[in-house]
Design a protein around this motif. Structure first.
Motif, PDB file in Angstrom:
ATOM      1  N   UNK A 113     -53.324  71.781  31.193  1.00 54.52           N
ATOM      2  CA  UNK A 113     -52.414  70.746  31.669  1.00 54.52           C
ATOM      3  C   UNK A 113     -51.005  70.817  31.124  1.00 54.52           C
ATOM      4  N   UNK A 114     -50.591  71.995  30.641  1.00 56.05           N
ATOM      5  CA  UNK A 114     -49.265  72.130  30.043  1.00 56.05           C
ATOM      6  C   UNK A 114     -48.429  73.166  30.801  1.00 56.05           C
ATOM      7  N   UNK A 115     -47.181  72.824  31.017  1.00 62.86           N
ATOM      8  CA  UNK A 115     -46.203  73.756  31.563  1.00 62.86           C
ATOM      9  C   UNK A 115     -45.255  74.083  30.404  1.00 62.86           C
ATOM     10  N   UNK A 116     -45.514  75.201  29.732  1.00 67.22           N
ATOM     11  CA  UNK A 116     -44.824  75.518  28.480  1.00 67.22           C
ATOM     12  C   UNK A 116     -43.696  76.518  28.711  1.00 67.22           C
ATOM     13  N   UNK A 117     -42.534  76.174  28.211  1.00 67.12           N
ATOM     14  CA  UNK A 117     -41.397  77.080  28.179  1.00 67.12           C
ATOM     15  C   UNK A 117     -41.139  77.464  26.726  1.00 67.12           C
ATOM     16  N   UNK A 118     -40.959  78.748  26.469  1.00 61.97           N
ATOM     17  CA  UNK A 118     -40.778  79.241  25.107  1.00 61.97           C
ATOM     18  C   UNK A 118     -39.308  79.585  24.886  1.00 61.97           C
ATOM     19  N   UNK A 119     -38.725  78.968  23.859  1.00 58.59           N
ATOM     20  CA  UNK A 119     -37.323  79.218  23.515  1.00 58.59           C
ATOM     21  C   UNK A 119     -37.283  79.950  22.179  1.00 58.59           C
ATOM     22  N   UNK A 120     -36.568  81.050  22.146  1.00 60.14           N
ATOM     23  CA  UNK A 120     -36.489  81.839  20.921  1.00 60.14           C
ATOM     24  C   UNK A 120     -35.330  81.387  20.044  1.00 60.14           C
ATOM     25  N   UNK A 121     -35.603  81.240  18.732  1.00 65.07           N
ATOM     26  CA  UNK A 121     -34.583  80.914  17.744  1.00 65.07           C
ATOM     27  C   UNK A 121     -34.507  82.027  16.706  1.00 65.07           C
ATOM     28  N   UNK A 122     -33.328  82.244  16.190  1.00 56.26           N
ATOM     29  CA  UNK A 122     -33.127  83.288  15.185  1.00 56.26           C
ATOM     30  C   UNK A 122     -33.430  82.725  13.796  1.00 56.26           C
ATOM     31  N   UNK A 123     -34.696  82.739  13.422  1.00 63.07           N
ATOM     32  CA  UNK A 123     -35.070  82.319  12.076  1.00 63.07           C
ATOM     33  C   UNK A 123     -35.869  81.032  12.049  1.00 63.07           C
ATOM     34  N   UNK A 124     -36.737  80.932  11.026  1.00 66.27           N
ATOM     35  CA  UNK A 124     -37.608  79.775  10.896  1.00 66.27           C
ATOM     36  C   UNK A 124     -36.880  78.496  10.573  1.00 66.27           C
ATOM     37  N   UNK A 125     -35.794  78.571   9.808  1.00 63.29           N
ATOM     38  CA  UNK A 125     -35.059  77.367   9.429  1.00 63.29           C
ATOM     39  C   UNK A 125     -34.468  76.692  10.662  1.00 63.29           C
ATOM     40  N   UNK A 126     -33.886  77.487  11.557  1.00 64.45           N
ATOM     41  CA  UNK A 126     -33.313  76.933  12.788  1.00 64.45           C
ATOM     42  C   UNK A 126     -34.424  76.375  13.679  1.00 64.45           C
ATOM     43  N   UNK A 127     -35.556  77.058  13.718  1.00 65.14           N
ATOM     44  CA  UNK A 127     -36.695  76.586  14.509  1.00 65.14           C
ATOM     45  C   UNK A 127     -37.172  75.231  14.008  1.00 65.14           C
ATOM     46  N   UNK A 128     -37.258  75.085  12.684  1.00 71.65           N
ATOM     47  CA  UNK A 128     -37.681  73.810  12.101  1.00 71.65           C
ATOM     48  C   UNK A 128     -36.671  72.709  12.387  1.00 71.65           C
ATOM     49  N   UNK A 129     -35.384  73.026  12.369  1.00 74.30           N
ATOM     50  CA  UNK A 129     -34.351  72.037  12.668  1.00 74.30           C
ATOM     51  C   UNK A 129     -34.478  71.538  14.109  1.00 74.30           C
ATOM     52  N   UNK A 130     -34.716  72.464  15.038  1.00 74.16           N
ATOM     53  CA  UNK A 130     -34.891  72.078  16.443  1.00 74.16           C
ATOM     54  C   UNK A 130     -36.161  71.245  16.618  1.00 74.16           C
ATOM     55  N   UNK A 131     -37.178  71.560  15.851  1.00 72.81           N
ATOM     56  CA  UNK A 131     -38.437  70.813  15.882  1.00 72.81           C
ATOM     57  C   UNK A 131     -38.209  69.374  15.449  1.00 72.81           C
ATOM     58  N   UNK A 132     -37.538  69.206  14.335  1.00 69.88           N
ATOM     59  CA  UNK A 132     -37.293  67.863  13.786  1.00 69.88           C
ATOM     60  C   UNK A 132     -36.393  67.048  14.711  1.00 69.88           C
TER      61      UNK A 132
END
Length: 330
Positions: free
Chosen positions: A54-73
């Motif tokens: 039941x999910x329509x998932x789009x994957x966005x790539x980030x350069x590095x885990x810190x930036x990924x965590x910031x986008x998550x928060x």
């Protein structure tokens, strides 16, 4: 009459597809790896597992885990494939980030150099390519340098380069003297004649599924379906080798079949990707230990503070995971 029946059938088919599409929950997820650690999300998307849940998932790539965590928060990507260190760091600073599924729980990186640089002494005064400060490659590079008798803060310069292919390119071009690489690029580098200075292989909360407690509170069923997709994708990876290698080659754009096979077979072991995807408390402890030397909050923290096990536990207690692997050849 035949034309009318065909037209009605086509209209019904289109209507059905539209209805099914409308029922899918759109989720944009973050991803900060161009390595075998990205396989669960890629397989779930390519094989239709997300859609069936039941999910329509789009994957966005980030350069590095810190930036990924910031986008998550920031809820730009409310669920992410992200490593443990930035999740732990963010939580220690007051964010409500947590790991909900393990992904990879044994991290293996090689510190690689040109063939004429084979000792820690030769590397002293040089530079080492990592992704970003505070991320997985940063944390493990410090472990590798210490194994070589070097002080990561004094003897070398850590340089933020970005993706693993970019780090390999920086090493080959002479921009840096060493680089932290993992599969498949460590195998590519070795095949090209580069030298393995040090290997770091230890229990560690690598790339797994992260989200926030706020998103869990507001959207528990979305998280539940995502975690179920993660578990099913890992099962698919363990049982359909050719499909997995094809997905890996597509997302990493690597034509070398030998490198793909070696990287794939190395990655999907139960040791690295456990069928029961509980976040690794032992792996988070490894993240906390060096932080505790300078951060009182890290010293007082427990690994349990950075995880939410409920969704994996539901799947485990229901017998879903055991049934999934029933009859699997070891």
């Amino acid at each position: 009459m035949k034309a009318m029946i065909w037209a009605m059938s086509l209209a019904t088919s289109i209507s059905f597809c539209t209805a099914v599409s409308a029922q899918l929950t759109k989720v944009t997820i973050g991803n900060n790896t161009l390595s075998t650690n990205g396989l669960p999300a890629w397989m779930a998307k390519e094989s239709g597992i997300f859609g069936r849940n039941g999910l329509d998932v789009q994957i966005v790539y980030f350069r590095g885990g810190t930036i990924t965590a910031m986008a998550l928060i920031a809820r730009e990507t409310p669920i992410s494939q992200v490593s443990g260190p930035p999740i732990v760091s963010a939580a220690l600073k007051g964010a409500d980030a947590v790991m909900v599924a393990a992904g990879n729980v044994v991290s293996e990186y090689w510190l690689m150099s040109k063939p004429d640089l084979k000792t820690g002494g030769q590397l002293k005064g040089g530079s080492v390519a990592i992704a970003t400060f505070g991320g997985l490659s940063d944390s493990l590079s410090r472990v590798a340098l210490q194994k070589l008798g070097l002080n990561p803060a004094k003897d070398v310069t850590l340089v933020q380069i970005g993706t693993i292919p970019e780090r390999l390119s920086a090493l080959e071009s002479g921009k840096v003297q060493a680089a932290m690489l993992n599969a498949p690029d460590n195998f590519r580098a070795q095949k090209r004649g580069l030298y393995k200075l040090a290997e770091v292989r230890l229990p560690y909360q690598g790339i797994g599924v992260g989200t926030t407690r706020t998103f869990i509170r507001d959207n528990p069923d979305v998280v539940r379906r995502y975690v179920k997709s993660q578990v099913e994708a890992i099962h698919r990876l363990k049982t359909e080798r050719e499909a997995g290698i094809k997905v890996l080659g597509k997302y990493l754009n690597i034509p070398d079949r030998e490198v793909l096979e070696r990287a794939y077979d190395d990655a999907i072991t139960d040791e690295k990707f456990p069928p029961k995807q509980y976040p690794s408390l032992e792996g988070i402890k490894k993240i906390l230990e060096p932080l505790a030397e300078t951060d009182p909050k890290a010293k007082a923290a427990k690994p349990e503070d950075f995880v939410d096990m409920r969704f994996i536990k539901e799947l485990d207690d229901s017998g879903f995971i055991d049934e999934l692997y029933k009859g699997r050849k070891r």
